[in-house]
Design a protein around this motif. Sequence first.
Motif, mmCIF file in Angstrom:
data_model
loop_
_atom_site.group_PDB
_atom_site.id
_atom_site.type_symbol
_atom_site.label_atom_id
_atom_site.label_comp_id
_atom_site.label_asym_id
_atom_site.label_seq_id
_atom_site.Cartn_x
_atom_site.Cartn_y
_atom_site.Cartn_z
ATOM 1 N N ALA A 38 52.491 13.707 42.927
ATOM 2 C CA ALA A 38 53.333 14.824 43.358
ATOM 3 C C ALA A 38 53.610 14.810 44.857
ATOM 4 C CB ALA A 38 52.681 16.149 42.968
ATOM 5 N N SER A 39 52.624 14.408 45.641
ATOM 6 C CA SER A 39 52.804 14.506 47.087
ATOM 7 C C SER A 39 53.326 13.231 47.750
ATOM 8 C CB SER A 39 51.475 14.912 47.745
ATOM 9 O OG SER A 39 50.495 13.926 47.518
ATOM 10 N N HIS A 40 53.136 12.073 47.121
ATOM 11 C CA HIS A 40 53.507 10.822 47.788
ATOM 12 C C HIS A 40 54.589 10.008 47.078
ATOM 13 C CE1 HIS A 40 50.360 11.473 50.656
ATOM 14 N NE2 HIS A 40 49.417 11.460 49.722
ATOM 15 N N THR A 41 55.029 10.465 45.915
ATOM 16 C CA THR A 41 56.082 9.734 45.206
ATOM 17 C C THR A 41 57.137 10.716 44.717
ATOM 18 O OG1 THR A 41 55.170 9.897 42.974
ATOM 19 C CG2 THR A 41 54.355 8.088 44.340
ATOM 20 N N SER A 42 58.177 10.183 44.141
ATOM 21 C CA SER A 42 59.206 11.041 43.542
ATOM 22 C C SER A 42 59.190 10.907 42.017
ATOM 23 C CB SER A 42 60.579 10.673 44.108
ATOM 24 O OG SER A 42 60.869 9.324 43.795
ATOM 25 N N LEU A 43 58.087 10.432 41.466
ATOM 26 C CA LEU A 43 57.985 10.263 40.010
ATOM 27 C C LEU A 43 57.946 11.601 39.267
ATOM 28 C CD1 LEU A 43 55.441 7.317 39.779
ATOM 29 C CD2 LEU A 43 57.890 7.252 39.325
ATOM 30 N N ASP A 45 58.930 15.719 39.200
ATOM 31 C CA ASP A 45 59.838 16.706 39.781
ATOM 32 C C ASP A 45 59.062 17.629 40.721
ATOM 33 O OD1 ASP A 45 61.925 15.691 38.320
ATOM 34 O OD2 ASP A 45 61.751 17.158 36.709
ATOM 35 N N ALA A 46 59.778 18.289 41.582
ATOM 36 C CA ALA A 46 59.162 19.236 42.511
ATOM 37 C C ALA A 46 58.897 20.546 41.780
ATOM 38 C CB ALA A 46 60.060 19.448 43.723
ATOM 39 N N GLU A 47 58.059 20.494 40.783
ATOM 40 C CA GLU A 47 57.763 21.640 39.930
ATOM 41 C C GLU A 47 56.247 21.846 39.846
ATOM 42 O OE1 GLU A 47 58.322 24.867 38.124
ATOM 43 O OE2 GLU A 47 60.099 23.683 38.585
ATOM 44 N N TRP A 51 52.844 20.245 37.486
ATOM 45 C CA TRP A 51 51.649 19.622 38.048
ATOM 46 C C TRP A 51 50.391 20.346 37.569
ATOM 47 C CZ3 TRP A 51 53.654 20.229 43.714
ATOM 48 C CH2 TRP A 51 54.827 19.481 43.877
#
Length: 113
Positions: A38-43, A45-47, A51
């Motif tokens: 979640a914090s270092h990749t874009s795999l 979504d920003a949700e 997480w």
Amino acid sequence: MKRGEDSGTVPWAPLVFVTIMRLIVWLAISFSVIYLLASHTSLLDAEPILWFTMMLMPTGPPAKKLTALADVSGSTEMEKMSIAKFLCIMYTISPLICFTVVGSVKACKAAVA
């Protein structure tokens, strides 16, 4: 099973092993992997709710899997009663998941920041 009959036993070594794996080891793995993704990749979504849910998945109760395996494998009544006792103990200690919930919320908060 009739009243007064032996209803099977729950060995303590597997119970402790499953509890440690479920509430400590898998949590450390899921927290680390989801936080890093979640914090270092874009795999992912920003949700943060996604997480949070993914972090809690390993702590889910094993009841459905165990009962299905016992039925499919043709376990005896004594073995099924031992499984039932094991599940009762697991559900009794389930309030310990509150630490998991707090840790997941803090990890999600840190990943958002």
